[in-house]
Write an enzyme that holds these catalytic residues in place. Structure first.
Site, PDB file in Angstrom:
ATOM      1  N   LYS A 158       4.340   0.615   9.849  1.00  0.00           N
ATOM      2  CA  LYS A 158       4.376   1.844   9.060  1.00  0.00           C
ATOM      3  C   LYS A 158       3.825   3.016   9.847  1.00  0.00           C
ATOM      4  O   LYS A 158       4.274   4.137   9.683  1.00  0.00           O
ATOM      5  CB  LYS A 158       3.569   1.657   7.772  1.00  0.00           C
ATOM      6  CG  LYS A 158       4.417   1.115   6.646  1.00  0.00           C
ATOM      7  CD  LYS A 158       3.746   1.348   5.319  1.00  0.00           C
ATOM      8  CE  LYS A 158       3.335   0.043   4.708  1.00  0.00           C
ATOM      9  NZ  LYS A 158       2.530   0.155   3.518  1.00  0.00           N
ATOM     10  N   GLU A 201       0.872  -1.171   0.000  1.00  0.00           N
ATOM     11  CA  GLU A 201       0.000   0.000   0.000  1.00  0.00           C
ATOM     12  C   GLU A 201       0.910   1.222   0.000  1.00  0.00           C
ATOM     13  O   GLU A 201       1.826   1.316   0.829  1.00  0.00           O
ATOM     14  CB  GLU A 201      -0.893   0.022   1.251  1.00  0.00           C
ATOM     15  CG  GLU A 201      -1.805   1.235   1.198  1.00  0.00           C
ATOM     16  CD  GLU A 201      -2.803   1.320   2.352  1.00  0.00           C
ATOM     17  OE1 GLU A 201      -2.809   0.440   3.216  1.00  0.00           O
ATOM     18  OE2 GLU A 201      -3.562   2.307   2.364  1.00  0.00           O
ATOM     19  N   ARG A 241       5.869 -12.618   9.487  1.00  0.00           N
ATOM     20  CA  ARG A 241       6.515 -11.327   9.243  1.00  0.00           C
ATOM     21  C   ARG A 241       7.926 -11.332   9.778  1.00  0.00           C
ATOM     22  O   ARG A 241       8.231 -12.035  10.733  1.00  0.00           O
ATOM     23  CB  ARG A 241       5.788 -10.220  10.012  1.00  0.00           C
ATOM     24  CG  ARG A 241       4.421  -9.899   9.561  1.00  0.00           C
ATOM     25  CD  ARG A 241       3.835  -8.831  10.471  1.00  0.00           C
ATOM     26  NE  ARG A 241       4.118  -7.496   9.968  1.00  0.00           N
ATOM     27  CZ  ARG A 241       3.365  -6.875   9.071  1.00  0.00           C
ATOM     28  NH1 ARG A 241       2.306  -7.459   8.580  1.00  0.00           N
ATOM     29  NH2 ARG A 241       3.661  -5.667   8.652  1.00  0.00           N
TER      30      ARG A 241
HETATM   31  P1  ATP Z   1       0.458  -1.612   7.091  1.00  0.00           P
HETATM   32  O1  ATP Z   1       1.280  -1.567   8.355  1.00  0.00           O
HETATM   33  O2  ATP Z   1       0.126  -0.276   6.500  1.00  0.00           O
HETATM   34  O3  ATP Z   1      -0.647  -2.655   7.028  1.00  0.00           O
HETATM   35  P2  ATP Z   1       2.196  -3.441   5.858  1.00  0.00           P
HETATM   36  O4  ATP Z   1       3.448  -3.313   6.648  1.00  0.00           O
HETATM   37  O5  ATP Z   1       1.356  -4.654   5.935  1.00  0.00           O
HETATM   38  O6  ATP Z   1       1.393  -2.131   6.027  1.00  0.00           O
HETATM   39  P3  ATP Z   1       1.881  -3.387   3.027  1.00  0.00           P
HETATM   40  O7  ATP Z   1       2.214  -2.246   2.159  1.00  0.00           O
HETATM   41  O8  ATP Z   1       0.474  -3.796   3.161  1.00  0.00           O
HETATM   42  O9  ATP Z   1       2.573  -3.113   4.401  1.00  0.00           O
HETATM   43  O10 ATP Z   1       2.763  -4.632   2.678  1.00  0.00           O
HETATM   44  C1  ATP Z   1       3.089  -5.085   1.389  1.00  0.00           C
HETATM   45  C2  ATP Z   1       3.520  -6.517   1.478  1.00  0.00           C
HETATM   46  O11 ATP Z   1       4.674  -6.640   2.316  1.00  0.00           O
HETATM   47  C3  ATP Z   1       2.446  -7.379   2.095  1.00  0.00           C
HETATM   48  O12 ATP Z   1       2.332  -8.567   1.335  1.00  0.00           O
HETATM   49  C4  ATP Z   1       2.929  -7.641   3.469  1.00  0.00           C
HETATM   50  O13 ATP Z   1       2.454  -8.865   3.936  1.00  0.00           O
HETATM   51  C5  ATP Z   1       4.452  -7.608   3.309  1.00  0.00           C
HETATM   52  N1  ATP Z   1       5.086  -7.206   4.553  1.00  0.00           N
HETATM   53  C6  ATP Z   1       4.866  -6.085   5.254  1.00  0.00           C
HETATM   54  N2  ATP Z   1       5.582  -6.072   6.393  1.00  0.00           N
HETATM   55  C7  ATP Z   1       6.287  -7.223   6.420  1.00  0.00           C
HETATM   56  C8  ATP Z   1       7.216  -7.818   7.337  1.00  0.00           C
HETATM   57  N3  ATP Z   1       7.561  -7.203   8.464  1.00  0.00           N
HETATM   58  N4  ATP Z   1       7.734  -9.012   7.024  1.00  0.00           N
HETATM   59  C9  ATP Z   1       7.386  -9.622   5.888  1.00  0.00           C
HETATM   60  N5  ATP Z   1       6.525  -9.140   4.981  1.00  0.00           N
HETATM   61  C10 ATP Z   1       5.972  -7.953   5.235  1.00  0.00           C
END
Ligand code: ATP
Ligand code: MG
Length: 563
Positions: free
Chosen positions: A274, A38, A264
Site C-alpha cells: 500500500k 486498515e 500473501r
Molecule cells: P499494509 O501494507 O498497510 O500493512 P496490508 O496490505 O496488510 O496493509 P491490510 O489493510 O492490513 O493491508 O489488509 C487487510 C487484510 O488483507 C489482512 O488480513 C491482510 O492479511 C490481507 N492482505 C493484504 N495484502 C494481501 C495479499 N497480498 N495477499 C493476501 N492477503 C492480503
C-alpha cells in the site's frame, strides 16, 4: 452474494482445519470469519484473495463474515478509503454480516488495558522510542528490562489515566505489556500496546481519544469481541500469534479465536504494498487509485475486469503457506475466459486507413446482419451499415508484405468480416510517400459465400467511414517492465519506480467504431473483433467523455513475444 457463482467449492488447508474443528464440535459448530482492512488505501488484488477466502468460507459453512476496519492509526487513514473498501467488497459480490470499526471498541480496549495493569501485566514506560529500541535486544541477543517495568499497579493506573486525559506529549510515554524481555520472539519483549497521539483527528471518533491501541493488541480483542472463530491473516503475522494468544489468555476471555496464517498473493509486473501504491498515486505516476493499470480492485474494475473473473482467479491460485509470485497470465486467462462468454462482438478500427470502394454507388447504404456473439444466438444480431467509404486498420494492409501475410496487399483480396470480399486496386500516397487511401472494389457475389474459383485467406474488420463513431481507445500494458520490481529495485539499487513501463498506456485518439457502440453503457463488455476485450472507462464517462479501455488482448501477446 451473487447466486451465479458456480465454481466448485475450493479446498485448502484452512478449510481442512475448519472441517476438523466442526467434526470435533468446536465453537458450537459456528464458523465466523472477518476481513479486517486498515482504511489507509484502496484494496488491491491481494486483498481480494483474503476477501474471497474469508467471505467464501462464511458462505460455504453457513457462517458469518464481518467487515472490520482496523482503524487504530488515524494519521494514515481516511473516510475516502473506508467508502472505497465497502464499495469494492460489495462489487466483488459479497455482503458482510456486520460492519464494525476497531474504534467501536476503544472503550472496551481501554478497560481491558486497565485490567492488564491490575493483573500486573502492563506498565507505563517513559523510555523514548530510541531508548526502547536499545533495550529491546536483537534476534541473537536478549533484551533488557525497562527501568519502569516494576512500577506499582497504582502508579500505572494513575499514569495511564493521565495519558488518556491528554496530560503527556506524544512519544513521552507508552503502555507496554509485561511479558518477557528475554523471549526469543521479539514480539513478546514487552510490546507497546498504547501510544499517545494528541493531534490526531480520527475519522470515526474525532478528537475523543488521544491515546490509541496498537494493532496486535486491538486485533485479537476485536476478533474475540465479535466471536470470530477463525482469524485468518497473512504469514507475516505468524510471529505475532504468541502475542495474540498471550493477550487473550492473560485476560481469560470467554472465547479465543484461532489465528491461521496463509501466504500473501504476489503478482508479476506489479507492486502490492500500500505504501508503494499510495506513492504512485501521490506522485501522479498513475491516474489515481483507479488507474486501469493499477492492481487495485478499483483499477481493475475500471479496466473491465468482472467480479466473477477475480473470484475465479482467487480460487484458481489457491491458499497455501508458501510464498510465490503468480504469473500475470493466470489473471489474464481468468478474464479472457469470462469475457469470451459474456462479451458482445463489435468491430472497431483502432488505426483507421480509408478505403474507397470504387464499384459501390456513393449513395448506397446496405445494412448487413451480424451476430452479437458467434456461439450465442440468444444475444441477437445487429445491423452494420456498408457503404462506399470504409475504414480498415493500417496494420491490415502492407505494400511489401512478409511471407505468410494473409491480409490486404496491392492487387490482393481479403474478406471484410460480416460482409464481402474486397480487392485492392490502387494505393494512394501523400507527398511523403505515406499511404493515405486505398481504392478497392468489392465482389457483390461474396456475401456469406466463398468467391468462385479462388481462395481468400484473410478476414479483416472494417467500419463504414460515414457511420463511424470516433472515440479514443486506450491500450494498456504492464505497469512495470520487470516481473518483480521490488527484487529488481534491491538488485540494481534503484527506486522501484525506475522500472515503471513507459509504454504501459497507449492512447489512440482517432479510432473508428461501428455505430452500435454509440449506445454502449458502463456495464457493457465488448470484444472488438481481432483486437481484444474492451469496456467504457467509468471515470471518463462520469466526466462526460467516452473512452474505451482495453481490458485484455485476445491472446497472451507476451508469451508469443517470448518475454
Ligand atoms: P499494509 O501494507 O498497510 O500493512 P496490508 O496490505 O496488510 O496493509 P491490510 O489493510 O492490513 O493491508 O489488509 C487487510 C487484510 O488483507 C489482512 O488480513 C491482510 O492479511 C490481507 N492482505 C493484504 N495484502 C494481501 C495479499 N497480498 N495477499 C493476501 N492477503 C492480503
Ligand atoms: Mg496490514
Amino acid at each position: 452474494m451473487n447466486d451465479e457463482t458456480t465454481t466448485p467449492r475450493p479446498t485448502n488447508f484452512i478449510r481442512q482445519i475448519i472441517d476438523a474443528d466442526l467434526a470435533a464440535g468446536k465453537n458450537q459448530g459456528r464458523v465466523a470469519t472477518r476481513f479486517p482492512p486498515e482504511p489507509n488505501g484502496y484494496l488491491h488484488i491481494g486483498h481480494a484473495k483474503s476477501i474471497v477466502l474469508n467471505f467464501g468460507i462464511a458462505q460455504d459453512y453457513n457462517g458469518s463474515c464481518n467487515l472490520r476496519f482496523d482503524d487504530t492509526n488515524p494519521a494514515k487513514e481516511d473516510i475516502e478509503y473506508v467508502e472505497s473498501i465497502k464499495q469494492d467488497v460489495q462489487w466483488l459480490g459479497y455482503q458482510w454480516t456486520n460492519l464494525y470499526y476497531a474504534s467501536d471498541y476503544f472503550d472496551k480496549l481501554y478497560d481491558f488495558a486497565v485490567q492488564l495493569i491490575k493483573l500486573g501485566k502492563a506498565y507505563v514506560c517513559d523510555l523514548n522510542s530510541e531508548q526502547m529500541r536499545e533495550l529491546r535486544g536483537t534476534l541473537t541477543q536478549p533484551g533488557k528490562d525497562s527501568p519502569y517495568r516494576n512500577r506499582t499497579v497504582a502508579e500505572n493506573l494513575g499514569l495511564f489515566d493521565r495519558m488518556r486525559t491528554g496530560e503527556f506529549a506524544d512519544g513521552s510515554r507508552v503502555l507496554r505489556a509485561k511479558i518477557d524481555m528475554t523471549s526469543p520472539n521479539i514480539n513478546l519483549r514487552d510490546p507497546t500496546i498504547y501510544r499517545i497521539k494528541k493531534d490526531a483527528d480520527h475519522h470515526q471518533t474525532g478528537k475523543s481519544w488521544c491515546i490509541y491501541p496498537m494493532y496486535d493488541y486491538t486485533h485479537c480483542l476485536s476478533d474475540m469481541l465479535e466471536g470470530i472463530t477463525h482469524s485468518i491473516c497473512t504469514l507475516e503475522f505468524e510471529d505475532h500469534r504468541p502475542l495474540y494468544d498471550w493477550v487473550l489468555d492473560t485476560l481469560k476471555t470467554p472465547c479465543h479465536p484461532q489465528q491461521i496464517e496463509f501466504s500473501r498473493l504476489n503478482l508479476e509486473y506489479t507492486v502490492m504494498s500500500k505504501r508503494k501504491l499510495t506513492e504512485l498515486v501521490q506522485k501522479q505516476l498513475v491516474d489515481g487509485w483507479s488507474d486501469p493499470r493499477m492492481p487495485t480492485i478499483a483499477g481493475m474494475r475500471r479496466r473491465g475486469f468482472t467480479p466473477e473473473s477475480l473470484r475465479d482467479f482467487c480460487n484458481r491460485i489457491g491458499v497455501t503457506k508458501s510464498d510465490n509470485v503468480v504469473e500475470m497470465s493466470v489473471l489474464e486467462d481468468c478474464i479472457r475466459t469470462d469475457l469470451n462468454e459474456r462479451a458482445i462482438r463489435r468491430m472497431a478500427v483502432l488505426n483507421p486507413l480509408k478505403v474507397t470502394l470504387t464499384n459501390c454507388p456513393v449513395d448506397k447504404i446496405e445494412y448487413l446482419d451480424a451476430a452479437n456473439h458467434p456461439q450465442k444466438p440468444e444475444l441477437g444480431n445487429r445491423q452494420i451499415p456498408f457503404t462506399n467509404e470504409l475504414y480498415i486498420d493500417r496494420n491490415d494492409f502492407m505494400e511489401q508484405p512478409p511471407k505468410g501475410f494473409k491480409r490486404l496487399i496491392p492487387g490482393g483480396e481479403v474478406r471484410l468480416r460480416n460482409a464481402y470480399v474486397m480487392r485492392c486496386d490502387e494505393v494512394i500516397k501523400d507527398a511523403q510517400g505515406n499511404v493515405t487511401e486505398l481504392r478497392c472494389s468489392y465482389d457483390a457475389a461474396t456475401l456469406g459465400v466463398n468467391p468462385e474459383g479462388r481462395k481468400v485467406g484473410g478476414v479483416i474488420h472494417w467500419v463504414s467511414a460515414r457511420h463511424a463513431v470516433r472515440t479514443e481507445v486506450r491500450l494498456y500494458d504492464r505497469l512495470f517492465n520487470v516481473p518483480n520490481p521490488d527484487a529488481a529495485s534491491s538488485k540494481e539499487n534503484k527506486e522501484y519506480t525506475a522500472f515503471l513501463n513507459p509504454g504501459s498506456l497507449q492512447p489512440l485518439t482517432a479510432c473508428a467504431l461501428e455505430p452500435a457502440l454509440a449506445e454502449a453503457t458502463a456495464t457493457d463488455r465488448f470484444q472488438f473483433e481481432r483486437e481484444g476485450y474492451f469496456c467504457l472507462d467509468e471515470k471518463m464517462l462520469a466526466l462526460g467523455k467516452r473512452v474505451f479501455n482495453r481490458t485484455v488482448t485476445l491472446r497472451d501477446t507476451w508469451a508469443k513475444a517470448g518475454k
